[in-house]
Write a protein that holds these residues in place. Structure first.
Motif, PDB file in Angstrom:
ATOM      1  N   PHE A 195       0.704  -1.166   0.016  1.00 28.99           N
ATOM      2  CA  PHE A 195       0.080  -0.219   0.053  1.00 28.99           C
ATOM      3  C   PHE A 195       0.922   1.258   0.089  1.00 28.99           C
ATOM      4  O   PHE A 195       2.035   1.219   0.694  1.00 28.99           O
ATOM      5  CB  PHE A 195      -0.906   0.003   1.389  1.00 28.99           C
ATOM      6  CG  PHE A 195      -1.808   1.044   1.222  1.00 28.99           C
ATOM      7  CD1 PHE A 195      -3.113   0.823   0.968  1.00 28.99           C
ATOM      8  CD2 PHE A 195      -1.749   2.024   1.844  1.00 28.99           C
ATOM      9  CE1 PHE A 195      -4.124   1.764   0.926  1.00 28.99           C
ATOM     10  CE2 PHE A 195      -2.779   3.040   2.042  1.00 28.99           C
ATOM     11  CZ  PHE A 195      -3.783   3.187   1.531  1.00 28.99           C
ATOM     12  N   GLY A 196       0.320   2.211  -0.884  1.00 33.18           N
ATOM     13  CA  GLY A 196       1.455   3.564  -0.856  1.00 33.18           C
ATOM     14  C   GLY A 196       0.930   4.500   0.309  1.00 33.18           C
ATOM     15  O   GLY A 196       1.378   4.593   1.403  1.00 33.18           O
ATOM     16  N   ALA A 197      -0.196   5.269   0.058  1.00 27.42           N
ATOM     17  CA  ALA A 197      -0.535   6.390   0.928  1.00 27.42           C
ATOM     18  C   ALA A 197      -1.926   6.795   0.510  1.00 27.42           C
ATOM     19  O   ALA A 197      -2.323   6.733  -0.928  1.00 27.42           O
ATOM     20  CB  ALA A 197       0.360   7.510   0.998  1.00 27.42           C
ATOM     21  N   ALA A 249      -4.802  10.263   1.104  1.00 27.99           N
ATOM     22  CA  ALA A 249      -4.960  11.730   1.716  1.00 27.99           C
ATOM     23  C   ALA A 249      -6.346  12.071   1.987  1.00 27.99           C
ATOM     24  O   ALA A 249      -6.975  12.504   1.174  1.00 27.99           O
ATOM     25  CB  ALA A 249      -4.364  12.557   0.500  1.00 27.99           C
ATOM     26  N   SER A 250      -6.693  11.347   2.942  1.00 26.13           N
ATOM     27  CA  SER A 250      -8.088  11.772   3.265  1.00 26.13           C
ATOM     28  C   SER A 250      -8.378  13.148   3.866  1.00 26.13           C
ATOM     29  O   SER A 250      -7.637  13.494   4.570  1.00 26.13           O
ATOM     30  CB  SER A 250      -8.695  10.901   4.535  1.00 26.13           C
ATOM     31  OG  SER A 250      -8.629   9.571   4.105  1.00 26.13           O
ATOM     32  N   PRO A 251      -9.598  13.987   3.238  1.00 21.64           N
ATOM     33  CA  PRO A 251      -9.552  15.135   3.690  1.00 21.64           C
ATOM     34  C   PRO A 251      -9.960  15.301   5.198  1.00 21.64           C
ATOM     35  O   PRO A 251     -10.499  14.455   6.035  1.00 21.64           O
ATOM     36  CB  PRO A 251     -10.898  15.687   3.084  1.00 21.64           C
ATOM     37  CG  PRO A 251     -11.590  14.496   2.628  1.00 21.64           C
ATOM     38  CD  PRO A 251     -10.548  13.319   2.448  1.00 21.64           C
ATOM     39  N   ARG A 292     -15.054   7.436   3.599  1.00 26.17           N
ATOM     40  CA  ARG A 292     -14.375   6.515   4.981  1.00 26.17           C
ATOM     41  C   ARG A 292     -12.864   6.505   4.553  1.00 26.17           C
ATOM     42  O   ARG A 292     -12.544   6.289   3.476  1.00 26.17           O
ATOM     43  CB  ARG A 292     -14.971   5.565   5.096  1.00 26.17           C
ATOM     44  CG  ARG A 292     -16.272   5.484   5.408  1.00 26.17           C
ATOM     45  CD  ARG A 292     -16.883   4.113   5.870  1.00 26.17           C
ATOM     46  NE  ARG A 292     -16.360   3.080   6.869  1.00 26.17           N
ATOM     47  CZ  ARG A 292     -16.280   1.845   7.118  1.00 26.17           C
ATOM     48  NH1 ARG A 292     -17.167   1.142   6.211  1.00 26.17           N
ATOM     49  NH2 ARG A 292     -15.787   1.279   8.036  1.00 26.17           N
ATOM     50  N   SER A 293     -12.088   6.612   5.411  1.00 26.97           N
ATOM     51  CA  SER A 293     -10.612   6.472   5.065  1.00 26.97           C
ATOM     52  C   SER A 293     -10.359   4.967   4.745  1.00 26.97           C
ATOM     53  O   SER A 293     -10.726   3.966   5.299  1.00 26.97           O
ATOM     54  CB  SER A 293      -9.844   6.629   6.526  1.00 26.97           C
ATOM     55  OG  SER A 293      -8.802   6.070   6.274  1.00 26.97           O
ATOM     56  N   PRO A 294      -9.916   4.774   3.480  1.00 24.85           N
ATOM     57  CA  PRO A 294      -9.801   3.453   2.796  1.00 24.85           C
ATOM     58  C   PRO A 294      -8.625   2.620   3.663  1.00 24.85           C
ATOM     59  O   PRO A 294      -8.892   1.441   3.781  1.00 24.85           O
ATOM     60  CB  PRO A 294      -9.290   3.664   1.334  1.00 24.85           C
ATOM     61  CG  PRO A 294      -8.908   4.995   1.202  1.00 24.85           C
ATOM     62  CD  PRO A 294      -9.505   5.796   2.747  1.00 24.85           C
ATOM     63  N   PHE A 299       1.518  -3.973   3.670  1.00 21.36           N
ATOM     64  CA  PHE A 299       2.920  -3.267   3.948  1.00 21.36           C
ATOM     65  C   PHE A 299       2.922  -1.820   3.493  1.00 21.36           C
ATOM     66  O   PHE A 299       2.610  -1.907   2.188  1.00 21.36           O
ATOM     67  CB  PHE A 299       3.802  -4.259   3.457  1.00 21.36           C
ATOM     68  CG  PHE A 299       3.866  -5.833   4.293  1.00 21.36           C
ATOM     69  CD1 PHE A 299       4.780  -6.036   5.320  1.00 21.36           C
ATOM     70  CD2 PHE A 299       3.075  -6.514   3.731  1.00 21.36           C
ATOM     71  CE1 PHE A 299       4.716  -7.271   5.914  1.00 21.36           C
ATOM     72  CE2 PHE A 299       2.981  -7.812   4.346  1.00 21.36           C
ATOM     73  CZ  PHE A 299       3.624  -8.080   5.351  1.00 21.36           C
ATOM     74  N   GLU A 300       2.995  -1.102   4.250  1.00 15.05           N
ATOM     75  CA  GLU A 300       3.137   0.451   3.733  1.00 15.05           C
ATOM     76  C   GLU A 300       4.112   1.478   4.282  1.00 15.05           C
ATOM     77  O   GLU A 300       4.523   0.985   5.599  1.00 15.05           O
ATOM     78  CB  GLU A 300       1.530   0.978   3.984  1.00 15.05           C
ATOM     79  CG  GLU A 300       1.240   0.894   5.442  1.00 15.05           C
ATOM     80  CD  GLU A 300       0.000   1.701   5.828  1.00 15.05           C
ATOM     81  OE1 GLU A 300      -0.607   2.554   5.101  1.00 15.05           O
ATOM     82  OE2 GLU A 300      -0.584   1.306   6.762  1.00 15.05           O
ATOM     83  N   PRO A 301       4.647   2.425   3.544  1.00 17.60           N
ATOM     84  CA  PRO A 301       5.242   3.380   4.288  1.00 17.60           C
ATOM     85  C   PRO A 301       4.445   4.126   5.447  1.00 17.60           C
ATOM     86  O   PRO A 301       3.195   4.198   5.135  1.00 17.60           O
ATOM     87  CB  PRO A 301       5.792   4.179   3.118  1.00 17.60           C
ATOM     88  CG  PRO A 301       4.907   4.037   2.133  1.00 17.60           C
ATOM     89  CD  PRO A 301       4.391   2.506   2.382  1.00 17.60           C
ATOM     90  N   VAL A 302       5.147   4.587   6.424  1.00 19.26           N
ATOM     91  CA  VAL A 302       4.350   5.411   7.331  1.00 19.26           C
ATOM     92  C   VAL A 302       3.712   6.700   7.136  1.00 19.26           C
ATOM     93  O   VAL A 302       2.725   7.123   7.356  1.00 19.26           O
ATOM     94  CB  VAL A 302       5.100   5.225   8.640  1.00 19.26           C
ATOM     95  CG1 VAL A 302       4.327   6.194   9.756  1.00 19.26           C
ATOM     96  CG2 VAL A 302       5.318   3.741   9.340  1.00 19.26           C
ATOM     97  N   HIS A 303       4.554   7.259   6.128  1.00 20.05           N
ATOM     98  CA  HIS A 303       4.285   8.464   5.428  1.00 20.05           C
ATOM     99  C   HIS A 303       2.981   8.578   4.645  1.00 20.05           C
ATOM    100  O   HIS A 303       2.575   7.440   4.291  1.00 20.05           O
ATOM    101  CB  HIS A 303       5.479   8.883   4.693  1.00 20.05           C
ATOM    102  CG  HIS A 303       5.566   8.291   3.382  1.00 20.05           C
ATOM    103  ND1 HIS A 303       4.919   8.320   2.530  1.00 20.05           N
ATOM    104  CD2 HIS A 303       6.615   7.562   3.188  1.00 20.05           C
ATOM    105  CE1 HIS A 303       5.178   7.507   1.483  1.00 20.05           C
ATOM    106  NE2 HIS A 303       6.555   7.249   1.888  1.00 20.05           N
ATOM    107  N   GLY A 304       2.450   9.673   4.644  1.00 20.15           N
ATOM    108  CA  GLY A 304       1.249   9.982   3.953  1.00 20.15           C
ATOM    109  C   GLY A 304       1.422  10.146   2.539  1.00 20.15           C
ATOM    110  O   GLY A 304       2.660  10.027   2.168  1.00 20.15           O
TER     111      GLY A 304
HETATM  112  N1  GGG Z   1       1.036   5.073   4.156  1.00 21.27           N
HETATM  113  C1  GGG Z   1       0.502   5.607   5.432  1.00 21.27           C
HETATM  114  C2  GGG Z   1      -0.808   6.624   4.945  1.00 21.27           C
HETATM  115  O1  GGG Z   1      -1.410   6.449   3.992  1.00 21.27           O
HETATM  116  N2  GGG Z   1      -0.793   7.416   6.052  1.00 21.27           N
HETATM  117  C3  GGG Z   1      -1.856   8.411   5.834  1.00 21.27           C
HETATM  118  C4  GGG Z   1      -3.069   7.921   6.552  1.00 21.27           C
HETATM  119  O2  GGG Z   1      -2.964   6.835   7.268  1.00 21.27           O
HETATM  120  N3  GGG Z   1      -3.793   8.700   6.553  1.00 21.27           N
HETATM  121  C5  GGG Z   1      -5.163   8.294   6.694  1.00 21.27           C
HETATM  122  C6  GGG Z   1      -6.178   8.766   5.630  1.00 21.27           C
HETATM  123  O3  GGG Z   1      -5.812   9.688   4.668  1.00 21.27           O
HETATM  124  O4  GGG Z   1      -7.336   8.247   5.561  1.00 21.27           O
END
Ligand code: GGG
Length: 337
Positions: free
Chosen positions: A65-67, A69-71, A79-81, A262-267
């Protein structure tokens, strides 16, 4: 091996492109199932986690999984995927290791310490509502004995395994705020202590979350395995990753009994998206964790050695003091491989 690849939004797309190239080099026969999720997906299809994506994730042997960006403002129907994936696939253990920067990342056994975060309930249970004509917002913090017990067991097993590999006594730190959240964290604390008592070889301590945050910032070397609830684990692991070079270096595994994501912690990092400077190391370490979880330990070690060599001599992205772009770092790692 079938891997479901969900790049998501923003730099998730950029770093997963590198992760996929590397995965294909290490496991040439890997079958990739690309699937969509995130804010862009919601804007195009009206759903952030399409049923086809969930089905592909379920059918795969592992998920990359990448990242997303939920508002931060409420959007009807959204809903946050990633929160939904963790819950729908019952990925209850969020494993977030930190490698202190003075040590090269040359093997999972060498992680300096690990935050084990409960991933399915707590304040992320999704039980929010408004009352008093919108003047009061309520979020329920759900803590169950079942979820507290299984995350504690996962943390104790990890501490035991690390102790064996590292040849020293394992240490478990149970983090809570039971002096204020007496009922919910009271249950988490009591359950975690009860499970930990089944592991007499471990040194067990408990810390209030505010003290734990200070200690993680101040003296990270005192920790081995930290176990805590959902939101506390999210925040503590972000503090922890400062010691590993920042968010661009932090990888994670979301594990259940049947699936692993598995995903990077960053968003999604909208501030740098499209500039070609995202650090691919967190995504690559996520690939290493995936390979290790599927028992491809040789491939995981090869990848970590290549990453360690590149981290030592460069090129490096700007977030860790370099001036190179994502592509240059990717090419350097691939050349080492
Ligand atoms: N890869 C982790 C990631 O996407 N982090 C940002 C996050 O978890 N955001 C929650 C969301 O945008 O729903």
């Amino acid at each position: 091996m079938r891997v479901c690849v969900i790049p998501g939004d923003g730099i998730g797309v950029e770093v997963l492109a590198v992760a996929v190239r590397v995965l294909q080099i290490l496991r040439p026969g890997v079958e990739l199932l690309f699937a969509e999720a995130g804010w862009d997906t919601f804007q195009r299809h009206g759903v952030a986690l399409p049923a086809t994506t969930l089905a592909a994730a379920r059918a795969a042997d592992a998920i990359l999984f990448g990242a997303v960006a939920s508002p931060s403002h409420p959007v009807p129907g959204y809903r946050s995927p990633i929160v939904q994936l963790r819950r729908d696939l019952d990925l209850y253990a969020n494993i977030r290791p930190t490698q202190l920067r003075r040590q090269p990342p040359d093997g999972a056994a060498q992680y300096s310490f690990v935050v084990v975060r409960e991933n399915t309930e707590g304040l992320y249970a999704g039980r929010e509502r408004v009352e008093d004509d919108g003047a009061t917002a309520i979020a329920e913090r759900v803590i169950t004995r079942h979820a507290s017990a299984r995350i504690s067991r996962a943390a104790c097993d990890l501490a035991r395994q690390r102790a064996t590999t590292l040849g020293r006594r394992g240490r478990l730190t149970i983090v809570h705020k039971a002096n204020v959240l007496r009922v919910s964290d009271g249950l988490f604390r009591e359950t975690a202590l009860r499970v930990a008592a089944e592991y007499p070889e471990l040194e067990v301590e408990e810390l209030l979350v505010d003290v734990a945050a200070m200690r993680v910032a101040e003296t990270p070397t005192r920790f081995d395995v930290i176990v805590t609830t959902n939101l506390f684990g999210d925040i503590l692991s972000d503090i922890a990753c400062i010691h590993g070079g920042g968010l661009g270096m932090a990888a994670s595994a979301n594990l259940g009994d049947a699936h692993g994501l598995f995903e990077p912690v960053h968003g999604a990092a909208p501030d740098i998206v499209g500039r070609g400077i995202a650090n691919p190391m967190a995504a690559l370490e996520s690939v290493a964790m995936l390979l290790e979880w599927r028992s491809f330990t040789g491939e995981a070690e090869r990848l970590r050695s290549a990453m360690a060599a590149v981290l030592l001599v460069g090129p490096r992205t700007p977030d860790i003091g370099g001036d190179a772009g994502t592509a240059a770092v990717a090419d350097a790692v691939i050349e080492r491989l």
